[in-house]
Design a protein around this motif. Structure first.
Motif, PDB file in Angstrom:
ATOM      1  N   MET A   1      -7.594 -15.315  -5.827  1.00  0.00           N
ATOM      2  CA  MET A   1      -6.364 -14.529  -5.778  1.00  0.00           C
ATOM      3  C   MET A   1      -5.206 -15.459  -6.146  1.00  0.00           C
ATOM      4  N   THR A   2      -4.267 -14.975  -6.966  1.00  0.00           N
ATOM      5  CA  THR A   2      -3.151 -15.834  -7.415  1.00  0.00           C
ATOM      6  C   THR A   2      -2.077 -15.862  -6.328  1.00  0.00           C
ATOM      7  N   GLU A   3      -1.126 -14.929  -6.354  1.00  0.00           N
ATOM      8  CA  GLU A   3      -0.020 -15.013  -5.385  1.00  0.00           C
ATOM      9  C   GLU A   3      -0.388 -14.212  -4.128  1.00  0.00           C
ATOM     10  N   LYS A   4       0.279 -14.564  -3.023  1.00  0.00           N
ATOM     11  CA  LYS A   4       0.071 -13.859  -1.755  1.00  0.00           C
ATOM     12  C   LYS A   4       0.693 -12.474  -1.885  1.00  0.00           C
ATOM     13  N   PRO A   5      -0.118 -11.418  -1.626  1.00  0.00           N
ATOM     14  CA  PRO A   5       0.443 -10.075  -1.803  1.00  0.00           C
ATOM     15  C   PRO A   5       1.507  -9.779  -0.746  1.00  0.00           C
ATOM     16  N   GLU A   6       2.448  -8.927  -1.090  1.00  0.00           N
ATOM     17  CA  GLU A   6       3.526  -8.497  -0.186  1.00  0.00           C
ATOM     18  C   GLU A   6       2.921  -7.516   0.831  1.00  0.00           C
ATOM     19  N   PHE A 187      -7.378   3.138   5.000  1.00  0.00           N
ATOM     20  CA  PHE A 187      -7.712   2.095   4.039  1.00  0.00           C
ATOM     21  C   PHE A 187      -8.908   2.580   3.224  1.00  0.00           C
ATOM     22  N   VAL A 188      -8.871   2.388   1.925  1.00  0.00           N
ATOM     23  CA  VAL A 188     -10.021   2.716   1.066  1.00  0.00           C
ATOM     24  C   VAL A 188     -10.393   1.418   0.356  1.00  0.00           C
ATOM     25  N   ILE A 189     -11.539   0.865   0.738  1.00  0.00           N
ATOM     26  CA  ILE A 189     -11.866  -0.524   0.370  1.00  0.00           C
ATOM     27  C   ILE A 189     -13.185  -0.591  -0.393  1.00  0.00           C
ATOM     28  N   VAL A 213      -4.089   3.168   1.716  1.00  0.00           N
ATOM     29  CA  VAL A 213      -4.060   1.757   1.333  1.00  0.00           C
ATOM     30  C   VAL A 213      -5.348   1.450   0.567  1.00  0.00           C
ATOM     31  N   GLU A 214      -5.233   1.101  -0.706  1.00  0.00           N
ATOM     32  CA  GLU A 214      -6.434   0.794  -1.487  1.00  0.00           C
ATOM     33  C   GLU A 214      -6.560  -0.721  -1.646  1.00  0.00           C
ATOM     34  N   ILE A 215      -7.773  -1.238  -1.441  1.00  0.00           N
ATOM     35  CA  ILE A 215      -8.053  -2.661  -1.692  1.00  0.00           C
ATOM     36  C   ILE A 215      -9.219  -2.714  -2.668  1.00  0.00           C
ATOM     37  N   ASN A 216      -8.944  -3.211  -3.888  1.00  0.00           N
ATOM     38  CA  ASN A 216      -9.944  -3.200  -4.944  1.00  0.00           C
ATOM     39  C   ASN A 216      -9.441  -4.099  -6.078  1.00  0.00           C
ATOM     40  N   PRO A 217     -10.311  -4.970  -6.628  1.00  0.00           N
ATOM     41  CA  PRO A 217      -9.833  -5.803  -7.752  1.00  0.00           C
ATOM     42  C   PRO A 217      -9.433  -4.957  -8.964  1.00  0.00           C
ATOM     43  N   ASP A 218     -10.030  -3.753  -9.051  1.00  0.00           N
ATOM     44  CA  ASP A 218      -9.755  -2.879 -10.211  1.00  0.00           C
ATOM     45  C   ASP A 218      -9.066  -1.587  -9.774  1.00  0.00           C
ATOM     46  N   PRO A 219      -8.324  -0.959 -10.683  1.00  0.00           N
ATOM     47  CA  PRO A 219      -7.788   0.363 -10.379  1.00  0.00           C
ATOM     48  C   PRO A 219      -8.922   1.391 -10.343  1.00  0.00           C
ATOM     49  N   THR A 220      -8.725   2.474  -9.620  1.00  0.00           N
ATOM     50  CA  THR A 220      -9.744   3.535  -9.536  1.00  0.00           C
ATOM     51  C   THR A 220      -9.032   4.882  -9.672  1.00  0.00           C
ATOM     52  N   PHE A 230      -3.684  -2.980  -3.168  1.00  0.00           N
ATOM     53  CA  PHE A 230      -3.849  -4.427  -3.262  1.00  0.00           C
ATOM     54  C   PHE A 230      -4.943  -4.717  -4.273  1.00  0.00           C
ATOM     55  N   ARG A 231      -4.569  -5.350  -5.375  1.00  0.00           N
ATOM     56  CA  ARG A 231      -5.502  -5.677  -6.459  1.00  0.00           C
ATOM     57  C   ARG A 231      -6.178  -6.996  -6.104  1.00  0.00           C
ATOM     58  N   GLY A 232      -7.250  -6.931  -5.365  1.00  0.00           N
ATOM     59  CA  GLY A 232      -7.914  -8.182  -4.995  1.00  0.00           C
ATOM     60  C   GLY A 232      -9.192  -7.921  -4.227  1.00  0.00           C
ATOM     61  N   LYS A 233      -9.775  -9.008  -3.731  1.00  0.00           N
ATOM     62  CA  LYS A 233     -11.053  -8.922  -3.021  1.00  0.00           C
ATOM     63  C   LYS A 233     -10.836  -8.629  -1.547  1.00  0.00           C
ATOM     64  N   ALA A 234     -11.671  -7.768  -1.012  1.00  0.00           N
ATOM     65  CA  ALA A 234     -11.531  -7.387   0.403  1.00  0.00           C
ATOM     66  C   ALA A 234     -11.620  -8.592   1.330  1.00  0.00           C
ATOM     67  N   GLY A 235     -12.514  -9.530   0.999  1.00  0.00           N
ATOM     68  CA  GLY A 235     -12.729 -10.711   1.854  1.00  0.00           C
ATOM     69  C   GLY A 235     -11.543 -11.646   1.887  1.00  0.00           C
ATOM     70  N   GLU A 236     -10.622 -11.465   0.944  1.00  0.00           N
ATOM     71  CA  GLU A 236      -9.388 -12.285   0.927  1.00  0.00           C
ATOM     72  C   GLU A 236      -8.186 -11.475   1.423  1.00  0.00           C
ATOM     73  N   ILE A 237      -8.099 -10.244   0.974  1.00  0.00           N
ATOM     74  CA  ILE A 237      -6.910  -9.410   1.306  1.00  0.00           C
ATOM     75  C   ILE A 237      -6.905  -9.027   2.787  1.00  0.00           C
TER      76      ILE A 237
END
Ligand code: BV8
Length: 254
Positions: A1-6, A187-189, A213-220, A230-237
């Motif tokens: 993950m690059t920047e810390k999400p808001e 949350f939809v993860i 709240v969606e957590i997924n590296p890709d849009p769906t 949140f565009r990222g991995k669940a284990g990090e976000i």
């Protein structure tokens, strides 16, 4: 993950929430090393769901279908929950009401400590007698005999999972939609939001006024309906959100 999400706005919603629901798909187990279905290394790439995860396939070739489930049981058996699963297990005791609904059949939420959840599509560690309908737990990998036979009546045992073209348990489905309509946040993860009726749960929650709240590296297909994405991995976000939530709840305690 690059920047810390808001996460500020989400934390403000979470500290006011009375009922938080979470719906998970294969992506929550990806960082545990369990292949997803549609990913580039996806399960369905090697096999087609229609050929294997269906009642017709089982009737026509129970050995082949059991080989597919044996292979997945072997993969899942040695996998452990990742930080994403662990945050969700902790959240059972953080919010006034917490509901976990999963499409996954891998049992990793239970391994992480989640005790109360809805398994929409069953569980790969359970077998069901095709004659008597009795369900038993079986963690043998590999199974002693494939396909396994019922010790009581000798009929074929099948995985106690919901196949494509099979209806979900009406009780489980009713409860899942009830929880979706009652929660303040869903949350939809880790789901591609394609498989029905699971994919309709967040829409039902949104219609009832819940924040999505969606957590997924890709849009769906769900992304346009999400209040937070949140565009990222669940284990990090999830650990990031959990850390900010802990700080906020601590500061409110004074
Ligand atoms: C039914 C158990 C009534 C078996 C599974 C309405 C419209 C269109 C079609 C239908 C419809 N109603 C019914 C259907 C047909 C069908 C369906 O939905 N088909 C789809 C393909 C269109 N549905 C059914 O048949 C359901 N039955 O509705 O009964 C009925 C009866 C007769 C005829 C018609 C209707 C039953 C569906 C259940 C099937 N069983 N599993 C087994 O596992 O072997 S489904 C299986 O696939 C999973 O359980 C899961 O539900 C689904 C996979 O989806 P995901 O979990 O989302 O996984 P996927 O790989 O797709 O995506 C992973 C995501 O994670 C990706 O977005 C990726 O970006 C993300 N990700 C990756 N890494 C990470 C991450 N996210 C976070 N962190 C990471 N690190």
């Amino acid at each position: 993950m690059t920047e810390k999400p808001e996460t500020g706005a989400l934390i403000a919603v979470l500290t006011r929430a009375k009922h938080v629901a979470v719906s998970t798909g294969a992506g929550i187990s990806a960082e545990s090393g369990i292949p997803t279905f549609r990913g580039k290394e996806g399960l369905w790439k090697k096999y087609r769901a229609e050929e294997l995860a269906t009642p017709t396939a089982f009737t026509q070739n129970p050995e082949l279908v059991w080989e597919f489930y044996e292979w997945r049981r072997g993969i899942i058996a040695e996998k452990v929950p990742n930080p994403g699963h662990k945050v969700l297990a902790r959240w059972e005791n953080v919010f006034p009401v917490f509901s976990l609904i999963t499409q996954n059949i891998d049992g990793l939420h239970q391994k992480a400590g989640s005790t109360d959840m809805l398994e929409l599509h069953g569980n790969i560690w359970k077998l069901r007698c095709t004659e008597e309908g009795t369900v038993s737990e079986n963690h043998q990998t590999p199974l002693e005999e494939v396909p396994p036979l019922c010790p009581d009546c000798g009929a074929l045992l099948r995985p106690h999972v919901v196949w494509f073209g099979e209806s979900l348990s009406p009780t489980v489905l009713h409860k899942a939609f009830q929880l979706s309509s009652e929660c303040d946040v869903m949350f939809v993860i880790g789901t591609s939001a394609l498989v029905q009726p699971a994919a309709s749960l967040p829409l039902s929650a949104a219609e009832a006024g819940a924040k999505i709240v969606e957590i997924n590296p890709d849009p769906t297909p769900l992304t346009p309906y999400a209040d937070f994405s949140f565009r990222g991995k669940a284990g990090e976000i999830l650990p990031l959100i959990d850390e900010e939530l802990k700080k906020e709840l601590q500061s409110k305690k004074g």
